[in-house]
Design a protein around this motif. Structure first.
Motif, PDB file in Angstrom:
ATOM      1  N   HIS A   1       0.822  -1.218   0.000  1.00  0.00           N
ATOM      2  CA  HIS A   1       0.000   0.000   0.000  1.00  0.00           C
ATOM      3  C   HIS A   1       0.855   1.267   0.000  1.00  0.00           C
ATOM      4  O   HIS A   1       0.337   2.360   0.224  1.00  0.00           O
ATOM      5  CB  HIS A   1      -0.920   0.032   1.234  1.00  0.00           C
TER       6      HIS A   1
ATOM      7  N   ALA B   1       2.236   3.376  -2.058  1.00  0.00           N
ATOM      8  CA  ALA B   1       1.929   4.571  -2.858  1.00  0.00           C
ATOM      9  C   ALA B   1       0.716   5.308  -2.304  1.00  0.00           C
ATOM     10  O   ALA B   1       0.741   6.526  -2.114  1.00  0.00           O
ATOM     11  CB  ALA B   1       1.696   4.176  -4.313  1.00  0.00           C
ATOM     12  N   VAL B   2      -0.342   4.564  -2.021  1.00  0.00           N
ATOM     13  CA  VAL B   2      -1.569   5.208  -1.538  1.00  0.00           C
ATOM     14  C   VAL B   2      -1.359   5.743  -0.121  1.00  0.00           C
ATOM     15  O   VAL B   2      -1.857   6.808   0.243  1.00  0.00           O
ATOM     16  CB  VAL B   2      -2.789   4.248  -1.656  1.00  0.00           C
TER      17      VAL B   2
ATOM     18  N   ARG C   1       1.410   6.936   1.040  1.00  0.00           N
ATOM     19  CA  ARG C   1       2.161   8.187   0.913  1.00  0.00           C
ATOM     20  C   ARG C   1       1.192   9.354   0.650  1.00  0.00           C
ATOM     21  O   ARG C   1       1.273  10.410   1.263  1.00  0.00           O
ATOM     22  CB  ARG C   1       3.176   8.068  -0.233  1.00  0.00           C
ATOM     23  N   ASP C   2       0.233   9.145  -0.260  1.00  0.00           N
ATOM     24  CA  ASP C   2      -0.769  10.189  -0.574  1.00  0.00           C
ATOM     25  C   ASP C   2      -1.596  10.563   0.657  1.00  0.00           C
ATOM     26  O   ASP C   2      -1.833  11.731   0.935  1.00  0.00           O
ATOM     27  CB  ASP C   2      -1.752   9.691  -1.645  1.00  0.00           C
ATOM     28  N   VAL C   3      -2.061   9.539   1.347  1.00  0.00           N
ATOM     29  CA  VAL C   3      -2.923   9.783   2.502  1.00  0.00           C
ATOM     30  C   VAL C   3      -2.147  10.522   3.588  1.00  0.00           C
ATOM     31  O   VAL C   3      -2.658  11.463   4.203  1.00  0.00           O
ATOM     32  CB  VAL C   3      -3.493   8.454   3.063  1.00  0.00           C
TER      33      VAL C   3
ATOM     34  N   GLU D   1       0.368  12.499   3.233  1.00  0.00           N
ATOM     35  CA  GLU D   1       0.623  13.878   2.815  1.00  0.00           C
ATOM     36  C   GLU D   1      -0.587  14.751   3.178  1.00  0.00           C
ATOM     37  O   GLU D   1      -0.455  15.851   3.702  1.00  0.00           O
ATOM     38  CB  GLU D   1       0.850  13.890   1.303  1.00  0.00           C
ATOM     39  N   LEU D   2      -1.771  14.216   2.874  1.00  0.00           N
ATOM     40  CA  LEU D   2      -3.020  14.910   3.194  1.00  0.00           C
ATOM     41  C   LEU D   2      -3.164  15.075   4.708  1.00  0.00           C
ATOM     42  O   LEU D   2      -3.521  16.139   5.215  1.00  0.00           O
ATOM     43  CB  LEU D   2      -4.180  14.087   2.621  1.00  0.00           C
TER      44      LEU D   2
ATOM     45  N   LYS E   1      -1.028  17.808   6.185  1.00  0.00           N
ATOM     46  CA  LYS E   1      -1.590  19.151   5.974  1.00  0.00           C
ATOM     47  C   LYS E   1      -2.684  19.437   7.001  1.00  0.00           C
ATOM     48  O   LYS E   1      -2.792  20.536   7.518  1.00  0.00           O
ATOM     49  CB  LYS E   1      -2.154  19.278   4.559  1.00  0.00           C
TER      50      LYS E   1
ATOM     51  N   GLU F   1       7.318  11.970  10.230  1.00  0.00           N
ATOM     52  CA  GLU F   1       6.904  11.708   8.861  1.00  0.00           C
ATOM     53  C   GLU F   1       7.569  10.465   8.268  1.00  0.00           C
ATOM     54  O   GLU F   1       6.993   9.764   7.455  1.00  0.00           O
ATOM     55  CB  GLU F   1       7.237  12.914   7.991  1.00  0.00           C
TER      56      GLU F   1
ATOM     57  N   ALA G   1      -8.444  12.762   5.376  1.00  0.00           N
ATOM     58  CA  ALA G   1      -7.406  11.732   5.239  1.00  0.00           C
ATOM     59  C   ALA G   1      -7.835  10.437   5.939  1.00  0.00           C
ATOM     60  O   ALA G   1      -7.684   9.337   5.398  1.00  0.00           O
ATOM     61  CB  ALA G   1      -6.087  12.235   5.818  1.00  0.00           C
TER      62      ALA G   1
ATOM     63  N   ARG H   1     -10.529   8.722   3.940  1.00  0.00           N
ATOM     64  CA  ARG H   1     -10.005   8.051   2.747  1.00  0.00           C
ATOM     65  C   ARG H   1      -9.417   6.691   3.147  1.00  0.00           C
ATOM     66  O   ARG H   1      -9.665   5.672   2.500  1.00  0.00           O
ATOM     67  CB  ARG H   1      -8.958   8.970   2.115  1.00  0.00           C
TER      68      ARG H   1
END
Ligand code: MG
Length: 244
Positions: free
Chosen positions: A48, A50-51, A53-55, A57-58, A61, A78, A100, A103
């Motif tokens: 998992h 890649a996904v 990493r996206d989550v 990042e969100l 923020k 991080e 996040a 998701r």
């Protein structure tokens, strides 16, 4: 009490999920624990990456923008995805609607539904009502604070089968908050009906007030397990059998 669709010229029925189509207990006793138990393993699974990493990042923020969250969790690192779970668990403990987190929960539920470990729960009168309303050519739509993905998963795998073919549209808070009249105006527009032709059913008085503010018809859902809402401003139903 029967709510007669034809008498009120209803063209679309907009349904809340928790406490309306589905027992509140399903969300709190089944869905949330299912995601919580699998959270750390999901974040740490290289499949998992890649996904995740996206989550993250969100999530980062959201954390930066939220001083209350920073009080709750001080040890964010991080570099270590696992350490994000502390913050995610804090968000869950405080029932904070984090995009996040939502998701991530959606992804974990998706795996569970696909593996047959999860089944969406709806009250027994839901499928017969969907059939009746479809036959009456009334549009059926869903509006829930759960993500559209989570809504589709729930209705896609119930004990009564896949109910998504009955549902013309799914809305989440992307359209606006559930307590804002504008959200219901937008939904009516998307469904290509006047607000006066839309019936909104929910267990939450503040949502009914908002929908009514937009000009929709409203009904209070009084389902087993709901917090009893003292609300005298709308008619109420105990079953969709009453909406004919
Ligand atoms: Mg509800």
């Amino acid at each position: 009490m029967k709510f007669l669709l034809q008498d009120r010229a209803i063209r679309a029925i907009l349904l809340d999920i928790e406490g309306t189509t589905t027992p509140i207990a399903f969300v709190y006793d089944v869905l949330f624990p299912f995601a919580r138990i699998r959270l750390r393993a999901y974040l740490e699974d290289p499949a998992h990456a890649a996904v995740v990493r996206d989550v993250l990042e969100l999530l980062r923020k959201e954390w930066d923008a939220d001083t209350a969250a920073r009080r709750g969790v001080a040890d964010w690192q991080e570099a270590a995805p696992g350490s994000a779970s502390t913050y995610l668990e804090w968000l869950m403990d405080h029932d904070i609607k984090s995009p996040a987190l939502k998701r991530l929960q959606g992804l974990i539920w998706e795996g569970g539904y696909r593996a047959g470990e999860l089944r969406g729960e709806v009250f027994p009168d839901v499928r017969p009502a969907f059939e009746r309303w479809r036959d009456a050519r009334v549009t059926i739509a869903i509006y829930s604070s759960g993500s559209v993905l989570a809504q589709r998963l729930l209705f896609g795998a119930t004990r009564e089968g896949d109910l998504t073919p009955f549902i013309a549209a799914f809305f989440d808070t992307g359209v606006g908050p559930k307590r804002w009249p504008d959200s219901y105006r937008r939904i009516a527009g998307e469904l290509q009906h006047d607000a006066a032709g839309v019936l909104f059913v929910s267990d939450t008085p503040a949502e009914l007030d908002a929908a009514r503010g937009a000009g929709c018809h409203v009904l209070l859902a009084e389902r087993p397990g709901n917090r009893s809402a003292s609300y005298s401003d709308a008619e109420s139903i105990r079953s969709f059998d009453q909406i004919v």
